[in-house]
Design a protein around this motif. Structure first.
Motif, PDB file in Angstrom:
ATOM      1  N   PRO A 121      -2.959   6.170   0.516  1.00  0.00           N
ATOM      2  CA  PRO A 121      -3.869   5.267  -0.357  1.00  0.00           C
ATOM      3  C   PRO A 121      -4.897   6.139  -1.028  1.00  0.00           C
ATOM      4  O   PRO A 121      -5.491   5.738  -2.050  1.00  0.00           O
ATOM      5  N   LYS A 174     -11.297   2.912 -12.172  1.00  0.00           N
ATOM      6  CA  LYS A 174     -12.336   3.000 -11.060  1.00  0.00           C
ATOM      7  C   LYS A 174     -13.412   3.622 -11.895  1.00  0.00           C
ATOM      8  O   LYS A 174     -13.264   4.704 -12.513  1.00  0.00           O
ATOM      9  N   LYS A 178      -3.497  11.077 -11.528  1.00  0.00           N
ATOM     10  CA  LYS A 178      -4.595  10.278 -12.170  1.00  0.00           C
ATOM     11  C   LYS A 178      -5.580  11.403 -13.050  1.00  0.00           C
ATOM     12  O   LYS A 178      -5.440  12.679 -12.693  1.00  0.00           O
ATOM     13  N   ASP A 218      -9.303  -0.749  -3.467  1.00  0.00           N
ATOM     14  CA  ASP A 218      -8.829  -1.733  -4.565  1.00  0.00           C
ATOM     15  C   ASP A 218      -9.547  -3.122  -4.509  1.00  0.00           C
ATOM     16  O   ASP A 218      -9.646  -3.888  -5.475  1.00  0.00           O
ATOM     17  N   SER A 230      -9.810   6.002  -5.383  1.00  0.00           N
ATOM     18  CA  SER A 230      -8.332   5.566  -4.917  1.00  0.00           C
ATOM     19  C   SER A 230      -8.097   4.242  -4.888  1.00  0.00           C
ATOM     20  O   SER A 230      -8.714   3.208  -4.717  1.00  0.00           O
ATOM     21  N   SER A 231      -6.522   3.906  -4.616  1.00  0.00           N
ATOM     22  CA  SER A 231      -6.042   2.771  -4.386  1.00  0.00           C
ATOM     23  C   SER A 231      -6.721   1.968  -2.860  1.00  0.00           C
ATOM     24  O   SER A 231      -6.558   0.869  -2.716  1.00  0.00           O
ATOM     25  N   MET A 248       0.823  -1.129   0.074  1.00  0.00           N
ATOM     26  CA  MET A 248      -0.138  -0.131  -0.132  1.00  0.00           C
ATOM     27  C   MET A 248       0.890   1.152   0.161  1.00  0.00           C
ATOM     28  O   MET A 248       1.686   1.278   0.771  1.00  0.00           O
ATOM     29  N   THR A 249       0.477   2.158  -0.790  1.00  0.00           N
ATOM     30  CA  THR A 249       1.169   3.467  -0.913  1.00  0.00           C
ATOM     31  C   THR A 249       1.184   3.960   0.566  1.00  0.00           C
ATOM     32  O   THR A 249       0.203   3.893   1.205  1.00  0.00           O
ATOM     33  N   HIS A 297      -6.651  -1.651 -15.399  1.00  0.00           N
ATOM     34  CA  HIS A 297      -6.883  -0.800 -14.087  1.00  0.00           C
ATOM     35  C   HIS A 297      -7.790   0.375 -14.524  1.00  0.00           C
ATOM     36  O   HIS A 297      -7.995   0.736 -15.793  1.00  0.00           O
TER      37      HIS A 297
END
Length: 253
Positions: free
Chosen positions: A5, A139, A11, A237, A233-234, A1-2, A137
């Protein structure tokens, strides 16, 4: 994980219905989280719109598109243009409502609401989401409604469209999750926007609504931003096919 997150730096987010209300708040919120914004609305000014000013004030770029969501040919052409942008996020927020008792709800009302709230969103998701699947990838977020869960009164077309939107989110999630594309929906509660002006100006109706909301107030468009950033966002996920109510507790009552 960044480390963060919820960071959307780098983006590109497409937001439909971005010129006002919930769409404007989401566009600004995603820009604050780091995303560049592609804003799509009917009668969207090509320069100087409020949403462009807010996004650019945050140091992000804003690209406008003007389209009629009830026009299938226009939406199909728009889908091809948007797919070519290789966006990371698509927020299907554009919508309309027509109020009339079911026995008096015209074909014109029905067709307009279904075309804007449902058909256009599938066409854009097919184009943009198909490209996301190829890239591995993305969203996609739909804007549902409390009437995705309830029947409402005098809004049969709107209820049908918003119920279908959450089903569409599930259907796309089932196909695309394996390709790294998360598809979900947000269901706003009673939010103070142009669509609810008549309700808020009717003192008896407004009081009845407020009495059922545990939070004790009408929502603001800004109340939807956190959910939009999360699902973009991640941090989300492993979230697929859900509809997240942001309603002050209405559905819990």
């Amino acid at each position: 994980m960044t480390a963060n997150p919820f960071d959307l730096t780098g983006k590109v987010a497409i937001v439909t219905g971005a010129s006002s209300g919930i769409g404007l708040a989401m566009a600004e919120g995603l820009a604050a989280a780091g995303a560049d914004i592609v804003g799509v609305s009917v009668n969207m000014p090509m320069v100087g719109s409020e949403v462009s000013q807010r996004v650019e004030a945050l140091g992000r770029t804003f690209t406008p598109f003007d389209t009629d969501f009830a026009d299938r040919a226009a939406i199909t052409a728009l889908g091809e243009e948007l797919a070519a942008l290789n966006a990371d996020i698509l927020i299907n927020n554009a919508g309309t409502i027509r109020r009339a008792p079911a026995a008096e709800h015209s074909d014109e009302f029905w067709d307009e609401v279904i075309n804007v709230n449902l058909s256009s969103q599938f066409v854009l998701s097919r184009a943009v989401g198909g490209n996301m699947v190829k890239r591995g990838h993305g969203k996609i977020i739909f804007t549902g409604s409390l009437l995705s869960f309830q029947g409402g009164v005098n809004v049969p077309g709107y209820t049908a469209s918003k119920s279908a939107v959450v089903g569409l989110a599930k259907a796309l999630a089932n196909e695309w999750a394996v390709s790294g594309v998360n598809v979900n929906a947000i269901a706003p509660g009673y939010i103070a926007t142009a669509n609810t002006t008549a309700l808020r100006e009717d003192a008896a109706r407004s009081n009845a609504i407020l009495e059922r909301i545990p939070a004790g107030r009408w929502g603001q468009a800004s109340d939807l931003v956190g959910a939009a950033v999360f699902l973009s966002s991640s941090a989300s996920d492993y979230v697929n096919g859900i509809t997240l109510p942001v309603d002050g507790g209405w559905l819990a009552r």
